[in-house]
Design a protein around this motif. Structure first.
Motif, mmCIF file in Angstrom:
data_model
loop_
_atom_site.group_PDB
_atom_site.id
_atom_site.type_symbol
_atom_site.label_atom_id
_atom_site.label_comp_id
_atom_site.label_asym_id
_atom_site.label_seq_id
_atom_site.Cartn_x
_atom_site.Cartn_y
_atom_site.Cartn_z
ATOM 1 N N VAL A 404 4.552 16.153 42.761
ATOM 2 C CA VAL A 404 3.483 15.577 42.298
ATOM 3 C C VAL A 404 2.225 16.304 43.104
ATOM 4 C CG1 VAL A 404 1.836 13.567 41.869
ATOM 5 C CG2 VAL A 404 4.216 13.615 41.380
ATOM 6 N N PRO A 405 1.357 17.226 42.635
ATOM 7 C CA PRO A 405 0.324 17.657 43.454
ATOM 8 C C PRO A 405 -0.406 16.613 44.284
ATOM 9 C CG PRO A 405 0.426 19.060 41.417
ATOM 10 C CD PRO A 405 1.581 17.504 41.264
ATOM 11 N N LYS A 406 -1.007 17.030 45.274
ATOM 12 C CA LYS A 406 -2.112 16.105 45.931
ATOM 13 C C LYS A 406 -3.299 15.446 45.361
ATOM 14 C CE LYS A 406 -4.959 19.938 48.104
ATOM 15 N NZ LYS A 406 -5.400 20.300 49.393
ATOM 16 N N ASP A 407 -3.520 16.277 44.285
ATOM 17 C CA ASP A 407 -4.903 15.539 43.657
ATOM 18 C C ASP A 407 -4.692 14.568 42.448
ATOM 19 O OD1 ASP A 407 -6.568 17.162 45.187
ATOM 20 O OD2 ASP A 407 -6.662 18.728 43.627
ATOM 21 N N VAL A 408 -3.329 14.475 42.236
ATOM 22 C CA VAL A 408 -2.734 13.396 41.137
ATOM 23 C C VAL A 408 -2.889 12.029 41.609
ATOM 24 C CG1 VAL A 408 -0.953 12.680 39.668
ATOM 25 C CG2 VAL A 408 -1.651 15.027 39.791
ATOM 26 N N VAL A 409 -3.602 11.035 40.734
ATOM 27 C CA VAL A 409 -3.900 9.824 41.183
ATOM 28 C C VAL A 409 -3.163 8.722 40.203
ATOM 29 C CG1 VAL A 409 -6.193 10.391 42.631
ATOM 30 C CG2 VAL A 409 -6.162 9.626 40.104
ATOM 31 N N TYR A 410 -2.904 9.255 39.161
ATOM 32 C CA TYR A 410 -2.432 8.309 38.073
ATOM 33 C C TYR A 410 -1.415 9.007 37.269
ATOM 34 C CZ TYR A 410 -3.126 4.229 35.079
ATOM 35 O OH TYR A 410 -2.770 2.898 34.477
ATOM 36 N N ILE A 411 -0.282 8.432 37.126
ATOM 37 C CA ILE A 411 0.745 8.656 36.194
ATOM 38 C C ILE A 411 1.170 8.055 35.008
ATOM 39 C CG2 ILE A 411 3.390 9.325 36.286
ATOM 40 C CD1 ILE A 411 2.865 10.165 39.125
ATOM 41 N N THR A 412 1.309 8.605 33.907
ATOM 42 C CA THR A 412 1.628 7.985 32.673
ATOM 43 C C THR A 412 2.898 8.615 31.984
ATOM 44 O OG1 THR A 412 0.330 9.288 30.783
ATOM 45 C CG2 THR A 412 -0.692 7.470 32.179
ATOM 46 N N VAL A 413 3.614 8.134 31.064
ATOM 47 C CA VAL A 413 4.536 8.548 30.296
ATOM 48 C C VAL A 413 4.607 8.684 28.734
ATOM 49 C CG1 VAL A 413 6.903 8.571 29.533
ATOM 50 C CG2 VAL A 413 6.321 8.605 31.991
ATOM 51 N N GLY A 414 4.648 9.707 27.983
ATOM 52 C CA GLY A 414 4.868 9.569 26.689
ATOM 53 C C GLY A 414 6.090 9.805 26.088
ATOM 54 N N GLY A 415 6.565 8.834 25.326
ATOM 55 C CA GLY A 415 8.065 8.947 24.849
ATOM 56 C C GLY A 415 8.336 8.975 23.215
ATOM 57 N N ASP A 416 9.417 9.465 22.967
ATOM 58 C CA ASP A 416 9.921 9.528 21.591
ATOM 59 C C ASP A 416 11.323 9.277 21.557
ATOM 60 O OD1 ASP A 416 9.145 10.763 19.067
ATOM 61 O OD2 ASP A 416 10.949 12.206 19.245
ATOM 62 N N THR A 417 11.419 8.587 20.229
ATOM 63 C CA THR A 417 12.862 8.316 19.814
ATOM 64 C C THR A 417 13.531 8.903 18.738
ATOM 65 O OG1 THR A 417 12.163 5.825 20.599
ATOM 66 C CG2 THR A 417 14.494 6.234 19.502
ATOM 67 N N GLN A 418 14.597 9.399 18.890
ATOM 68 C CA GLN A 418 15.249 10.288 17.868
ATOM 69 C C GLN A 418 16.611 9.216 17.360
ATOM 70 O OE1 GLN A 418 13.925 12.681 15.911
ATOM 71 N NE2 GLN A 418 12.102 12.473 17.057
ATOM 72 N N ASP A 419 17.266 9.682 16.527
ATOM 73 C CA ASP A 419 18.481 8.919 16.151
ATOM 74 C C ASP A 419 19.581 9.170 17.054
ATOM 75 O OD1 ASP A 419 17.583 7.830 13.774
ATOM 76 O OD2 ASP A 419 18.063 9.660 12.692
ATOM 77 N N ASN A 420 19.622 10.283 17.829
ATOM 78 C CA ASN A 420 20.681 10.804 18.799
ATOM 79 C C ASN A 420 20.016 11.023 20.114
ATOM 80 O OD1 ASN A 420 18.914 13.086 18.624
ATOM 81 N ND2 ASN A 420 20.746 14.612 18.436
ATOM 82 N N ARG A 421 18.857 10.548 20.378
ATOM 83 C CA ARG A 421 18.403 10.616 21.816
ATOM 84 C C ARG A 421 17.011 9.798 21.972
ATOM 85 N NH1 ARG A 421 16.899 15.062 19.127
ATOM 86 N NH2 ARG A 421 15.064 15.876 19.505
ATOM 87 N N MET A 422 16.765 9.648 23.520
ATOM 88 C CA MET A 422 15.543 9.255 23.680
ATOM 89 C C MET A 422 14.709 10.117 24.670
ATOM 90 S SD MET A 422 15.980 5.151 23.658
ATOM 91 C CE MET A 422 13.960 4.925 23.402
ATOM 92 N N GLU A 423 13.602 10.492 24.632
ATOM 93 C CA GLU A 423 13.080 11.696 25.755
ATOM 94 C C GLU A 423 11.698 11.197 25.875
ATOM 95 O OE1 GLU A 423 11.906 15.519 23.810
ATOM 96 O OE2 GLU A 423 13.278 14.978 22.213
ATOM 97 N N GLY A 424 11.185 11.432 27.041
ATOM 98 C CA GLY A 424 9.979 11.213 27.768
ATOM 99 C C GLY A 424 9.498 12.343 28.219
ATOM 100 N N TYR A 425 8.228 12.642 28.592
ATOM 101 C CA TYR A 425 7.476 13.496 29.623
ATOM 102 C C TYR A 425 6.481 12.789 30.240
ATOM 103 C CZ TYR A 425 9.406 17.486 26.584
ATOM 104 O OH TYR A 425 10.274 18.096 26.068
ATOM 105 N N THR A 426 6.374 13.213 31.619
ATOM 106 C CA THR A 426 5.541 12.376 32.576
ATOM 107 C C THR A 426 4.570 13.526 32.905
ATOM 108 O OG1 THR A 426 7.641 11.241 33.538
ATOM 109 C CG2 THR A 426 5.488 11.438 34.905
ATOM 110 N N TRP A 427 3.153 12.852 32.876
ATOM 111 C CA TRP A 427 2.176 13.672 33.248
ATOM 112 C C TRP A 427 1.540 12.437 34.189
ATOM 113 C CZ3 TRP A 427 0.473 18.184 31.147
ATOM 114 C CH2 TRP A 427 1.167 18.720 29.990
ATOM 115 N N GLY A 428 0.647 13.724 35.065
ATOM 116 C CA GLY A 428 -0.122 13.330 36.076
ATOM 117 C C GLY A 428 -1.652 13.483 35.853
#
Length: 647
Positions: A404-428
């Motif tokens: 996490v770079p030093k200027d990042v102050v807030y973190i969220t996640v966007g997630g997706d559900t498929q029939d054979n998996r769950m996946e998410g990406y974290t953004w700062g």
């Protein structure tokens, strides 16, 4: 036989005279002459209520709307121009003065009712000329209601364009289409514009008045302008050199147009320096330096001329038309008008407020389109109609000094559900809205399996260490529920926290905000459900991915194949805008053309989670560090107090 007294005769004559008065032949007046004598701006529905006075830029347009020789009038309008008031003046002029019946179509029935209440009913107590031909103006009955005004010699219907029934069994002399960019062009019975024109077929002086703010290129207003015989723009003389010119916004490289002193420190100071730069090179070198200020606009417009670039035909008053040689010519039957808010005399602070709006855009694509449509009155040519190369994203990747770079102050996640998996990406996110891809989560397996759900919970509880040693937790998660195992997403929301893990789905229409969150939980699911304006979010991604690294709003990707490999880069640039025929006309919609796009979708949801925090929970990224420090100091004080009390 009883004799009638002289007094009774006088009373009878007065009654007959009053009854026949509205049917008398009136001295012919132009629409401007009639409106300036009889029309008013109602209290509450106008910036400056009182007697109407047609502004210089409005005169030719209002006269064209009332000109019998013009069969079709189409105006591509900006806001703050007074078009709706002009339209009302024209409708009543055509009715009261020429006894022409009208039908006004708004996009929907509720909007038609609102138009009646705000723009029609509010006029009735103020305009004696209307009252004289409308005996029931202050009575609510079958002759005066939200859908119809039945006057002596003419009537006005106000209806919604979306219902096919509203296009049947109506014969009028005037048909009005308002805010047509929001219409369904085909409501199930063919082209609605063609259906509208059938309402005036066979009329001696049939007239169609079309007007709308606009959105994307390819809409019905663009089509009507293409069909027009002449499309007019307003040219006005420079107060210094007299050169006739059309006011255009321009850009930083333009040699003329709207300018301001960009060397000043604040946006407010910059906007206060606003002026228009004359296009004449000699004028720019004169003592005045070609600078035109808003205070000169009214006098310039009094000497203005509406010119068709295609034919050279021009008019000053909308009644008489001339060719380039100055010889009078036949009035064109179908006219179009293009105009911007630069000509508006209704601006509280003049061009200053327009420059302020421009400076406030700061790269936000939705704000830019809004300015283009509503201020400049221009169709928006969609960006991102060509697919970016994923190699550009691979080359853009960079080695972070920490996850996490030093200027990042807030973190969220966007997630997706498929029939054979769950996946998410974290953004700062940083205070200047730079965006850093930080982490990626993929858990293979049926989402109904407990171990898959447990993995999602564990991932959402991840704590990251920032470059400066600060610990940051994922603050909010938006997870897609549409299409795959939505019941699991609801279950996870209740387990992780209704306001922390929020189910989301894409909005059903284009142009929606990045997030729309209800104030209450959904009674059926027991959770909140966020509507995501996915096209707006994708606009943000595809605009900001081209911003140079390190600048505000730029998107940063890690040189880490675990988080951002070639497949991730392909998914992020998987979509392009493509024209699509819809009931609203041609829209440019995002299309992945069969390519995987989960990474891009998850960016949309992570961005939506950020906007939920900003718009629903008053998150201020620019002040977030100090907020955290204050909270930590308070927590430390409470901890110290607890120790003392314990001792």
């Amino acid at each position: 036989m009883n004799q009638i007294s002289p007094e009774s005769w006088e009373a009878i004559k007065e009654a007959v005279s009053a009854g026949l008065g509205p049917l008398k032949t009136q001295i012919p007046q132009s629409a401007v002459e009639w409106a300036d004598e009889h029309f008013y701006l109602p209290e509450g529905a106008s910036q400056i209520p009182g007697r109407w006075s047609t502004q210089p830029v409005q005169k030719a347009l209002l006269n064209m709307m009332g000109n019998d020789a013009i069969a079709s009038f189409t105006l591509k309008k900006p806001t703050r121009f007074g078009y709706t008031k002009m339209l009302c003046a024209a409708i009543w002029y055509l009715g009261v003065h020429k006894k022409r019946s009208s039908v006004v179509y708004e996009p929907t029935d509720p909007l038609a009712k609102k138009f009646t209440l705000d723009e029609v009913d509010s006029l009735l107590p103020m305009v004696p000329a209307i009252q004289a031909v409308f005996p029931d103006w202050n009575v609510n009955n079958e002759k005066n209601n939200a859908k119809k005004k039945s006057c002596i010699g003419f009537s006005i219907d106000i209806l919604g364009a979306e219902s096919p029934n509203n296009h049947r069994a109506l014969t009028k002399q005037v048909v009005v289409g308002d805010e047509m960019s929001a219409w369904k062009i085909n409501s199930g019975e063919g082209d609605n514009v063609k259906n509208l024109l059938k309402r005036i077929q066979g009329s001696s002086f049939g007239k169609a008045l079309f007007g709308s703010t606009v959105t994307f290129t390819g809409d019905v207003i663009e089509r009507l302008l293409d069909e027009a015989d002449c499309v007019f723009n307003f040219h006005i003389p420079c107060p210094h050199c007299g050169k006739m010119q059309r006011l255009l916004w321009g850009d930083k490289d333009s040699t003329y147009g709207m300018k301001w002193n960009n060397s000043l420190q604040t946006d407010e100071e910059k906007s206060n320096s606003a002026y228009y730069l004359c296009e004449d090179a000699k004028c720019q070198q004169s003592e005045s330096k070609g600078k035109i200020y808003y205070r000169s606009l009214s006098k310039m417009e009094e000497l203005g001329r509406w010119i068709c670039q295609k034919t050279g035909i021009w008019t000053e008053d909308g009644l008489s038309f001339f060719n380039e040689a100055g010889s009078r010519v036949k009035t064109p039957k179908r006219v179009g008008i293009e105009v911007s808010a630069l000509y508006s005399l209704n601006l509280t602070e003049g061009w200053i407020e327009l420059v302020r709006e421009w400076l406030d855009i700061k790269g936000d694509p939705s704000k830019l389109q809004s300015f283009w449509n509503l201020v400049l009155g221009l169709h928006w040519q969609p960006q991102h109609t060509k697919r970016m190369s994923h190699e550009d994203l691979l080359d853009r990747r960079e080695k972070y000094k920490a996850q996490v770079p030093k200027d990042v102050v807030y973190i969220t996640v966007g997630g997706d559900t498929q029939d054979n998996r769950m996946e998410g990406y974290t953004w700062g996110f940083t205070p200047d809205f730079r965006k850093y891809l930080i982490d990626k989560f993929i858990c293979m397996g049926d989402p109904r399996d407990q171990e898959v759900q447990d993995a999602v919970v564990q991932y959402c509880d991840t704590t990251y260490t920032r470059e400066d040693g600060e610990k940051l937790r994922i603050s909010r998660i938006c997870w897609d529920l549409a299409g795959h195992r939505s019941e699991i997403v609801y279950k996870l929301s209740k387990r992780i926290g209704l306001l922390r893990f929020i189910p989301c789905r894409g909005a059903s229409s284009y142009g929606q905000p990045v997030q729309t969150m209800p104030m209450q939980v959904n009674k059926k699911t027991g959770t909140y459900i966020v509507q995501v304006g996915t096209d707006t979010a994708k606009d943000t991604f595809y605009t900001d991915i081209e911003v140079p690294l390190g600048e505000p709003r730029a998107i940063h990707l890690p040189l880490d194949d675990r988080v951002c490999d070639e497949d991730t880069c392909k998914q992020l640039v998987s979509e392009v805008r493509k024209p699509k025929k819809t009931k609203q006309g041609v829209l440019f919609v995002y299309d992945n053309e069969g390519r995987r796009n989960e990474a891009l979708d998850c960016f949309d949801y992570a961005l939506s989670a950020l906007h939920v925090s900003i718009e629903k929970f008053s998150l201020n990224l620019s002040d977030y560090k100090s907020q955290q420090q204050t909270q930590k100091a308070a927590a430390a004080s409470f901890a110290e107090l607890g120790k003392k009390l314990g001792a």
